[in-house]
Enzyme design. Structure first.
Site, PDB file in Angstrom:
ATOM      1  N   ARG A  98       0.835  -1.199   0.000  1.00 18.05           N
ATOM      2  CA  ARG A  98       0.000   0.000   0.000  1.00 18.05           C
ATOM      3  C   ARG A  98       0.867   1.243   0.000  1.00 18.05           C
ATOM      4  O   ARG A  98       1.788   1.364   0.810  1.00 18.05           O
ATOM      5  CB  ARG A  98      -0.900  -0.016   1.239  1.00 18.05           C
ATOM      6  CG  ARG A  98      -1.770  -1.265   1.221  1.00 18.05           C
ATOM      7  CD  ARG A  98      -2.559  -1.474   2.486  1.00 18.05           C
ATOM      8  NE  ARG A  98      -3.342  -2.705   2.305  1.00 18.05           N
ATOM      9  CZ  ARG A  98      -4.356  -3.075   3.071  1.00 18.05           C
ATOM     10  NH1 ARG A  98      -4.711  -2.305   4.083  1.00 18.05           N
ATOM     11  NH2 ARG A  98      -5.008  -4.179   2.825  1.00 18.05           N
ATOM     12  N   ARG A 137       1.368   1.480  10.445  1.00 15.68           N
ATOM     13  CA  ARG A 137       1.010   1.807   9.066  1.00 15.68           C
ATOM     14  C   ARG A 137       2.244   1.696   8.193  1.00 15.68           C
ATOM     15  O   ARG A 137       3.101   2.575   8.209  1.00 15.68           O
ATOM     16  CB  ARG A 137       0.415   3.216   9.000  1.00 15.68           C
ATOM     17  CG  ARG A 137      -0.270   3.566   7.693  1.00 15.68           C
ATOM     18  CD  ARG A 137      -0.933   4.926   7.742  1.00 15.68           C
ATOM     19  NE  ARG A 137      -2.038   4.987   8.684  1.00 15.68           N
ATOM     20  CZ  ARG A 137      -3.267   4.519   8.443  1.00 15.68           C
ATOM     21  NH1 ARG A 137      -3.540   3.971   7.280  1.00 15.68           N
ATOM     22  NH2 ARG A 137      -4.204   4.601   9.363  1.00 15.68           N
ATOM     23  N   GLU A 190      -7.374  -0.979  14.660  1.00 11.88           N
ATOM     24  CA  GLU A 190      -7.946  -1.908  13.688  1.00 11.88           C
ATOM     25  C   GLU A 190      -6.918  -2.948  13.248  1.00 11.88           C
ATOM     26  O   GLU A 190      -5.803  -2.619  12.848  1.00 11.88           O
ATOM     27  CB  GLU A 190      -8.428  -1.122  12.465  1.00 11.88           C
ATOM     28  CG  GLU A 190      -9.021  -2.006  11.386  1.00 11.88           C
ATOM     29  CD  GLU A 190      -9.350  -1.221  10.115  1.00 11.88           C
ATOM     30  OE1 GLU A 190      -9.524   0.006  10.205  1.00 11.88           O
ATOM     31  OE2 GLU A 190      -9.421  -1.853   9.055  1.00 11.88           O
ATOM     32  N   SER A 244     -10.692  -6.707   9.133  1.00  6.08           N
ATOM     33  CA  SER A 244     -11.818  -6.070   8.470  1.00  6.08           C
ATOM     34  C   SER A 244     -12.631  -7.137   7.748  1.00  6.08           C
ATOM     35  O   SER A 244     -12.115  -7.863   6.912  1.00  6.08           O
ATOM     36  CB  SER A 244     -11.274  -5.048   7.478  1.00  6.08           C
ATOM     37  OG  SER A 244     -12.333  -4.330   6.918  1.00  6.08           O
ATOM     38  N   ARG A 253       1.124  -5.567  11.815  1.00  2.00           N
ATOM     39  CA  ARG A 253       0.337  -4.780  12.760  1.00  2.00           C
ATOM     40  C   ARG A 253       0.020  -5.565  14.035  1.00  2.00           C
ATOM     41  O   ARG A 253       0.067  -5.010  15.136  1.00  2.00           O
ATOM     42  CB  ARG A 253      -0.951  -4.277  12.112  1.00  2.00           C
ATOM     43  CG  ARG A 253      -1.600  -3.175  12.920  1.00  2.00           C
ATOM     44  CD  ARG A 253      -2.824  -2.596  12.241  1.00  2.00           C
ATOM     45  NE  ARG A 253      -2.513  -1.508  11.330  1.00  2.00           N
ATOM     46  CZ  ARG A 253      -3.440  -0.736  10.751  1.00  2.00           C
ATOM     47  NH1 ARG A 253      -4.720  -0.967  10.998  1.00  2.00           N
ATOM     48  NH2 ARG A 253      -3.088   0.219   9.938  1.00  2.00           N
TER      49      ARG A 253
END
Length: 435
Positions: A268, A283, A357, A360, A398
């Site tokens: 990403r 991130r 988070e 998802s 993460r």
RNA sequence: GGAGAGAUGGCUGAGUGGUCGAAAGCGCACGACUCGAAAUCGUGUAUUCCCUCACGGGAAUCGAGGGUUCGAAUCCCUCUCUCUCCGCCA
């Protein structure tokens, strides 16, 4: 992509969905364009029918009649061409807008503008209490020499990291554990390409819209149409290749649901997040993920059941790791264009003093399958679009944040979660080797 | 990277300008025959879009895009992909 027939029947429902999802699209403009397209399409097709009819008769004609017919068709052909060109122009706009029409959120989805308005639906686990001053994962990673961020940055720029030694082994152990659990629960593992075509990116609805989040191979950024030389993109998640796995196929009802688990890296660009979550592993540009993907019958009750199943799988992993988490209903403003229902799992991260988070879980109904053209033969013999769903099972780095921070000990070591030990040769602790 | 071959319906495979959306075979579905099955015979068997309550009608699609023509699976141009051989490479 939505069902246009449904859209024409109740445009207000889509207008409402766009408003709630904060999707900027002019529904009235699309309605007008759609009508324009249909009128023009009809006119063009009528002309074409006339031309086809006469052209079929031409070989039987002779002399004058034939010459007249050919001349008339030549004229008609010119008219037709003008109409076709206008139609093509309209269809470019039409198609572009059509791809931006939102899926309608299910009734239980809370309304809200962004992630601050997501609604907690349950909590699991007790928050850790430390009898000493706990370190954050960046410090722990550096002290134990298992996460090397400075050298990651040296090699690959900001938001890069290198897992090293026991850190690297721990990462793999996490994935192996999750993969084993899903294997036992009937999932078929796919190790997919991390490169995907434009069609796959578009079909899963990352494009149009998410172009600037994707690394492109051999092409410039910011584009809406496939161009040379390679037309390949680094995936952000295995959802893209795994959901696209059956694109263009008609599946048998008896083979549904398809339960797949994709294991891959994801990439990403994190454009537009400058200054946000810059510290540590939260991130980053490259992640490793075990991703569940389901293709099931195009029935809301069935996909709801599958949604619960994959959410439960992810929770089972978190519970096995004994990490406190909560599940939230993601609100309309924080959902993607195609999602109709979405839960996030947020895991407790001591250094953030809050939940972050980590998972998802999304239900798309037929939004992706329409774009990808994945159908199944229903019991009545008709072909229907499948419903697609996906959910993270576990994602690194993460999840290393809560693991390192919660499992740290007063002496600076980190206990290896019990369920991961078999995947690390029985190792129980990560200790500083240089001290 | 070099050389060559190819891309047609679920599959195999005909088809080089005019009822070709496409022969034939296989497969599949239904029916007949049979106690039942096999074999045989018959019928049917693509997708998308538009109009219609429906019956039905129309359009597009023979890898993709463009061109020539009254008319293109068939002719021309560009591109993509697949296969074989050689080279390089994990």
């Amino acid at each position: 992509m939505i069902d246009l027939a449904d859209f024409r029947k109740r445009p207000d429902a889509y207008r409402d969905a766009a408003k709630k999802k904060r999707v900027k699209i002019d529904i009235d403009a699309f309605l007008k364009l759609d009508e324009e397209r249909r009128v023009l399409l009809h006119a063009v097709e009528t002309k074409r029918a006339e031309k086809n009819k006469v052209s079929a008769e031409v070989p039987k004609m002779k002399g004058d009649d034939k010459a007249k017919a050919v001349a008339a068709m030549k004229e008609l052909g010119a008219e037709l061409k003008a109409g076709e060109e206008r139609l093509k122009e309209i269809e470019v706009l039409w198609n572009d807008l059509q791809l931006r029409l939102p899926g309608i959120p299910l009734p239980q989805v809370p309304e809200g503008k962004d992630d601050t308005e997501n609604k907690e639906i349950r909590k699991w686990g007790d928050l850790p209490k430390f009898a000493f001053e706990p370190k954050d994962h960046v410090t722990l990673g550096a002290d134990l020499d298992i996460v090397d961020i400075p050298r990651g940055v040296k090699v690959a720029g900001s938001r890069s990291y290198i897992l090293k030694g026991d850190g690297a082994r721990l990462e793999l152990a996490i994935h192996l554990f999750a993969l084993d659990l899903l294997h036992k629960r009937g999932f078929t593992q796919l190790n997919p390409p991390v490169l995907a075509s434009y069609d796959a990116m578009m079909g899963t609805s990352y494009f149009p819209g998410g172009e600037e989040q994707a690394y492109a191979v051999g092409v410039q950024q910011k584009r809406t149409e496939p161009i040379t030389p390679d037309d390949l993109y680094l995936i952000g998640t295995a959802e893209v290749p795994v959901t696209s796995y059956h694109s263009g196929e008609v599946l048998k009802l008896s083979e549904l649901p398809k339960r797949y688990v994709g294991f891959s890296s994801g990439f990403r660009r994190e454009a537009g997040t400058y200054g946000k979550d810059t510290k540590g592993l939260y991130r980053v540009h490259q992640i490793q993920k075990v991703e569940q993907v389901i293709l099931c019958e195009g029935d809301a009750a069935v996909s709801a059941k599958m949604h619960a199943e994959i959410l439960a799988n992810a929770e089972a992993v978190m519970q096995a790791l004994k990490l406190p988490y909560r599940v939230v209903d993601v609100c309309t403003g924080d959902m993607g264009l195609g999602q109709v229902y979405k839960n996030d799992i947020e895991t407790w991260m001591p250094s953030r003093n809050g939940y972050g988070e980590t998972h998802s879980c999304s239900t798309f109904h037929d939004f992706q399958s329409r774009r990808l053209n994945i159908k199944y033969e229903a019991a009545d013999g008709t072909k229907k679009f499948v419903h697609t769903l996906n959910n993270t099972c576990i994602a690194t780095p993460r999840v290393l944040i809560p693991i390192l921070e919660i499992y740290q000990n007063a002496d600076g070591s980190v206990t290896v979660p019990e369920v991961l030990r078999p995947y690390m040769g029985g190792q129980e602790k990560i200790v500083c080797k240089t001290a």
